[in-house]
Design a protein around this motif. Structure first.
Motif, PDB file in Angstrom:
ATOM      1  N   THR A 138      27.959  -4.751  49.688  1.00  0.00           N
ATOM      2  CA  THR A 138      28.293  -5.099  51.069  1.00  0.00           C
ATOM      3  C   THR A 138      28.992  -6.447  51.133  1.00  0.00           C
ATOM      4  O   THR A 138      28.673  -7.358  50.382  1.00  0.00           O
ATOM      5  N   ARG A 139      29.941  -6.546  52.056  1.00  0.00           N
ATOM      6  CA  ARG A 139      30.492  -7.844  52.453  1.00  0.00           C
ATOM      7  C   ARG A 139      30.158  -8.061  53.925  1.00  0.00           C
ATOM      8  O   ARG A 139      30.314  -7.141  54.738  1.00  0.00           O
ATOM      9  N   PHE A 140      29.701  -9.249  54.263  1.00  0.00           N
ATOM     10  CA  PHE A 140      29.557  -9.644  55.658  1.00  0.00           C
ATOM     11  C   PHE A 140      30.585 -10.711  55.980  1.00  0.00           C
ATOM     12  O   PHE A 140      30.905 -11.546  55.144  1.00  0.00           O
ATOM     13  N   ALA A 143      47.696 -21.893  64.028  1.00  0.00           N
ATOM     14  CA  ALA A 143      47.288 -20.672  63.306  1.00  0.00           C
ATOM     15  C   ALA A 143      46.418 -19.754  64.162  1.00  0.00           C
ATOM     16  O   ALA A 143      46.139 -18.624  63.765  1.00  0.00           O
ATOM     17  N   ARG A 144      46.003 -20.236  65.309  1.00  0.00           N
ATOM     18  CA  ARG A 144      44.991 -19.514  66.089  1.00  0.00           C
ATOM     19  C   ARG A 144      45.417 -18.088  66.460  1.00  0.00           C
ATOM     20  O   ARG A 144      44.576 -17.181  66.526  1.00  0.00           O
ATOM     21  N   LEU A 145      46.699 -17.898  66.731  1.00  0.00           N
ATOM     22  CA  LEU A 145      47.153 -16.558  67.138  1.00  0.00           C
ATOM     23  C   LEU A 145      47.903 -15.825  66.021  1.00  0.00           C
ATOM     24  O   LEU A 145      48.628 -14.865  66.272  1.00  0.00           O
ATOM     25  N   ILE A 205      29.659 -10.269  63.941  1.00  0.00           N
ATOM     26  CA  ILE A 205      29.233 -10.088  62.546  1.00  0.00           C
ATOM     27  C   ILE A 205      29.804  -8.758  62.059  1.00  0.00           C
ATOM     28  O   ILE A 205      29.473  -7.699  62.610  1.00  0.00           O
ATOM     29  N   ASN A 206      30.677  -8.835  61.069  1.00  0.00           N
ATOM     30  CA  ASN A 206      31.305  -7.635  60.512  1.00  0.00           C
ATOM     31  C   ASN A 206      30.612  -7.262  59.211  1.00  0.00           C
ATOM     32  O   ASN A 206      30.341  -8.130  58.377  1.00  0.00           O
ATOM     33  N   ARG A 207      30.366  -5.984  59.025  1.00  0.00           N
ATOM     34  CA  ARG A 207      29.777  -5.495  57.780  1.00  0.00           C
ATOM     35  C   ARG A 207      30.721  -4.489  57.132  1.00  0.00           C
ATOM     36  O   ARG A 207      31.037  -3.454  57.727  1.00  0.00           O
ATOM     37  N   TYR A 208      31.176  -4.812  55.925  1.00  0.00           N
ATOM     38  CA  TYR A 208      32.091  -3.968  55.168  1.00  0.00           C
ATOM     39  C   TYR A 208      31.338  -3.310  54.028  1.00  0.00           C
ATOM     40  O   TYR A 208      30.638  -3.976  53.281  1.00  0.00           O
ATOM     41  N   GLU A 209      31.524  -1.981  53.899  1.00  0.00           N
ATOM     42  CA  GLU A 209      31.075  -1.303  52.711  1.00  0.00           C
ATOM     43  C   GLU A 209      32.331  -0.853  51.965  1.00  0.00           C
ATOM     44  O   GLU A 209      33.422  -0.876  52.539  1.00  0.00           O
ATOM     45  N   LEU A 255      45.882  -5.286  60.355  1.00  0.00           N
ATOM     46  CA  LEU A 255      46.484  -6.522  60.856  1.00  0.00           C
ATOM     47  C   LEU A 255      46.387  -6.595  62.386  1.00  0.00           C
ATOM     48  O   LEU A 255      46.766  -5.656  63.077  1.00  0.00           O
ATOM     49  N   HIS A 256      45.855  -7.714  62.883  1.00  0.00           N
ATOM     50  CA  HIS A 256      45.672  -7.878  64.333  1.00  0.00           C
ATOM     51  C   HIS A 256      45.676  -9.358  64.689  1.00  0.00           C
ATOM     52  O   HIS A 256      45.660 -10.212  63.809  1.00  0.00           O
ATOM     53  N   GLN A 257      45.670  -9.644  65.971  1.00  0.00           N
ATOM     54  CA  GLN A 257      45.452 -10.991  66.481  1.00  0.00           C
ATOM     55  C   GLN A 257      44.127 -11.005  67.227  1.00  0.00           C
ATOM     56  O   GLN A 257      43.732 -10.000  67.809  1.00  0.00           O
ATOM     57  N   ASP A 258      43.463 -12.157  67.268  1.00  0.00           N
ATOM     58  CA  ASP A 258      42.260 -12.310  68.090  1.00  0.00           C
ATOM     59  C   ASP A 258      42.711 -12.912  69.414  1.00  0.00           C
ATOM     60  O   ASP A 258      43.008 -14.102  69.491  1.00  0.00           O
ATOM     61  N   LYS A 259      42.748 -12.067  70.450  1.00  0.00           N
ATOM     62  CA  LYS A 259      43.355 -12.490  71.731  1.00  0.00           C
ATOM     63  C   LYS A 259      42.422 -12.288  72.909  1.00  0.00           C
ATOM     64  O   LYS A 259      42.833 -12.453  74.047  1.00  0.00           O
ATOM     65  N   LEU A 291      32.824 -17.054  64.212  1.00  0.00           N
ATOM     66  CA  LEU A 291      32.209 -17.858  65.268  1.00  0.00           C
ATOM     67  C   LEU A 291      33.295 -18.303  66.221  1.00  0.00           C
ATOM     68  O   LEU A 291      34.297 -18.903  65.804  1.00  0.00           O
ATOM     69  N   ARG A 292      33.089 -17.987  67.483  1.00  0.00           N
ATOM     70  CA  ARG A 292      34.137 -18.163  68.490  1.00  0.00           C
ATOM     71  C   ARG A 292      33.615 -18.849  69.731  1.00  0.00           C
ATOM     72  O   ARG A 292      32.442 -18.733  70.076  1.00  0.00           O
ATOM     73  N   ARG A 293      34.511 -19.507  70.426  1.00  0.00           N
ATOM     74  CA  ARG A 293      34.244 -19.917  71.803  1.00  0.00           C
ATOM     75  C   ARG A 293      35.002 -18.888  72.625  1.00  0.00           C
ATOM     76  O   ARG A 293      36.236 -18.928  72.715  1.00  0.00           O
ATOM     77  N   VAL A 337      38.651 -22.010  58.684  1.00  0.00           N
ATOM     78  CA  VAL A 337      38.777 -22.465  60.068  1.00  0.00           C
ATOM     79  C   VAL A 337      40.216 -22.219  60.500  1.00  0.00           C
ATOM     80  O   VAL A 337      41.158 -22.628  59.805  1.00  0.00           O
ATOM     81  N   TRP A 338      40.377 -21.518  61.627  1.00  0.00           N
ATOM     82  CA  TRP A 338      41.693 -21.155  62.161  1.00  0.00           C
ATOM     83  C   TRP A 338      41.845 -21.796  63.516  1.00  0.00           C
ATOM     84  O   TRP A 338      41.138 -21.442  64.438  1.00  0.00           O
ATOM     85  N   GLY A 339      42.755 -22.728  63.624  1.00  0.00           N
ATOM     86  CA  GLY A 339      42.953 -23.354  64.914  1.00  0.00           C
ATOM     87  C   GLY A 339      44.394 -23.781  65.083  1.00  0.00           C
ATOM     88  O   GLY A 339      45.253 -23.476  64.244  1.00  0.00           O
ATOM     89  N   HIS A 387      48.564 -13.309  62.973  1.00  0.00           N
ATOM     90  CA  HIS A 387      48.054 -11.990  62.597  1.00  0.00           C
ATOM     91  C   HIS A 387      47.244 -12.106  61.303  1.00  0.00           C
ATOM     92  O   HIS A 387      47.547 -12.930  60.447  1.00  0.00           O
ATOM     93  N   HIS A 388      46.230 -11.251  61.180  1.00  0.00           N
ATOM     94  CA  HIS A 388      45.399 -11.282  59.982  1.00  0.00           C
ATOM     95  C   HIS A 388      44.687  -9.949  59.841  1.00  0.00           C
ATOM     96  O   HIS A 388      44.572  -9.191  60.805  1.00  0.00           O
ATOM     97  N   GLY A 389      44.192  -9.697  58.643  1.00  0.00           N
ATOM     98  CA  GLY A 389      43.474  -8.458  58.379  1.00  0.00           C
ATOM     99  C   GLY A 389      42.776  -8.542  57.033  1.00  0.00           C
ATOM    100  O   GLY A 389      42.892  -9.545  56.331  1.00  0.00           O
TER     101      GLY A 389
HETATM  102  C1  MD3 Z   1      43.290 -15.954  61.713  1.00  0.00           C
HETATM  103  N1  MD3 Z   1      37.554 -10.650  60.728  1.00  0.00           N
HETATM  104  O1  MD3 Z   1      36.580 -10.182  63.155  1.00  0.00           O
HETATM  105  S1  MD3 Z   1      37.916 -13.415  59.414  1.00  0.00           S
HETATM  106  C2  MD3 Z   1      37.786 -10.437  63.100  1.00  0.00           C
HETATM  107  O2  MD3 Z   1      36.924 -10.886  57.309  1.00  0.00           O
HETATM  108  C3  MD3 Z   1      38.396 -10.655  61.771  1.00  0.00           C
HETATM  109  O3  MD3 Z   1      36.005  -9.699  58.854  1.00  0.00           O
HETATM  110  C4  MD3 Z   1      38.031 -10.708  59.377  1.00  0.00           C
HETATM  111  O4  MD3 Z   1      39.562 -10.805  61.673  1.00  0.00           O
HETATM  112  C5  MD3 Z   1      36.897 -10.428  58.439  1.00  0.00           C
HETATM  113  O5  MD3 Z   1      38.524 -10.528  64.079  1.00  0.00           O
HETATM  114  C6  MD3 Z   1      38.741 -11.919  59.052  1.00  0.00           C
HETATM  115  C7  MD3 Z   1      39.287 -14.449  59.437  1.00  0.00           C
HETATM  116  C8  MD3 Z   1      39.992 -14.741  60.709  1.00  0.00           C
HETATM  117  C9  MD3 Z   1      39.348 -14.700  61.915  1.00  0.00           C
HETATM  118  C10 MD3 Z   1      40.008 -15.097  63.049  1.00  0.00           C
HETATM  119  C11 MD3 Z   1      41.335 -15.518  63.006  1.00  0.00           C
HETATM  120  C12 MD3 Z   1      41.295 -15.129  60.657  1.00  0.00           C
HETATM  121  C13 MD3 Z   1      41.981 -15.534  61.785  1.00  0.00           C
HETATM  122  C14 MD3 Z   1      42.043 -15.957  64.146  1.00  0.00           C
HETATM  123  C15 MD3 Z   1      43.322 -16.390  64.038  1.00  0.00           C
HETATM  124  C16 MD3 Z   1      43.961 -16.382  62.834  1.00  0.00           C
END
Ligand code: MD3
Ligand code: FE
Length: 217
Positions: A207-209, A186-188, A123-127, A134-138, A213-215, A181-183, A190-192
């Protein structure tokens, strides 16, 4: 975005948009349960408070985070990983709320990924001023599972690139109730998230939340 939809099932409703193959936006999909999601976030944060974690490089993240489910994503000087317990309290992460599970499973199925059962939710909280570069979820065990993301509160501009960091990046606005939904391919990618602009949202204030949701385990 209009035009070709890349959804494997072919038949998709008008609120579905494909960002790229495997990345599907479900506009407003979480609106019917938004209040229940926000109440559940409060319950989770009562037990596992939001905190700004430290990157391996020693920087404090501008986004505050907590987790629920069997595993939680953490970062500190030692690196990025999933842990079964909250390093700050020593207790297991709070249980995944049923409303999170049900929404994630339904949204994933609608996007073409049936049978998705998440075991971790970051759960991300943005103020205003917070951003996520930019990153990958790995850090998850098996990239065959999609990730379901739910945006709540203030709108944000989401950046979406490709498999390589240097790939071109497109932008998409994500608002209260949007689910992505990213699968598959698109799963790997980059995003930000660009720096959150100041504003006031009726449901969350300044606030933005974002739920991801991940396995993971
Ligand atoms: C694209 N969160 O927590 S969700 C993160 O809005 C993250 O807080 C962002 O990136 C946020 O890691 C973006 C969108 C998202 C999440 C996972 C991804 C995009 C994705 C995995 C692969 C590709
Ligand atoms: Fe991410």
């Amino acid at each position: 975005m209009t035009g070709d939809l890349f959804c494997a099932s072919g038949a998709v409703g008008s609120y579905l948009e494909a960002l790229s193959e495997g990345a599907v936006v479900l506009r407003g999909r979480a609106l019917p349960v938004a209040d229940a999601l926000l109440a559940a976030i409060r319950t989770v944060a009562d037990a596992a408070p939001f905190r700004r974690m430290i990157t391996p490089g020693g920087f404090e993240m501008s986004v505050a985070m907590t987790n629920c489910g069997g595993g939680g994503w953490v970062t500190d000087r030692k690196g990025y990983r999933y842990t079964p317990t909250d390093p700050q309290t020593g207790a297991p992460w709070p249980a995944m709320p049923g409303v999170f599970l049900d929404l994630a499973e339904a949204a994933a199925a609608e996007a073409g990924f049936p049978g998705f059962v998440p075991d971790a939710c970051l759960i991300n909280r943005y103020e205003p001023g917070a951003r996520l570069s930019l990153h990958q979820d790995k850090d998850e065990r098996d990239y065959a599972h999609p990730i379901v993301s739910v945006s709540l509160g203030l709108p944000a501009t989401f950046q979406f690139g490709g498999r390589k960091r240097a790939d071109s990046v497109s932008k998409v606005a994500l608002s209260h109730g949007d689910v992505v939904v990213w699968g598959g391919p698109a799963r790997l990618h980059h995003h930000g998230v660009l720096t959150l602009r100041d504003g006031e949202h009726p449901a969350t204030g300044r606030t933005r939340f974002n739920l991801t949701l991940r396995r993971a385990m």
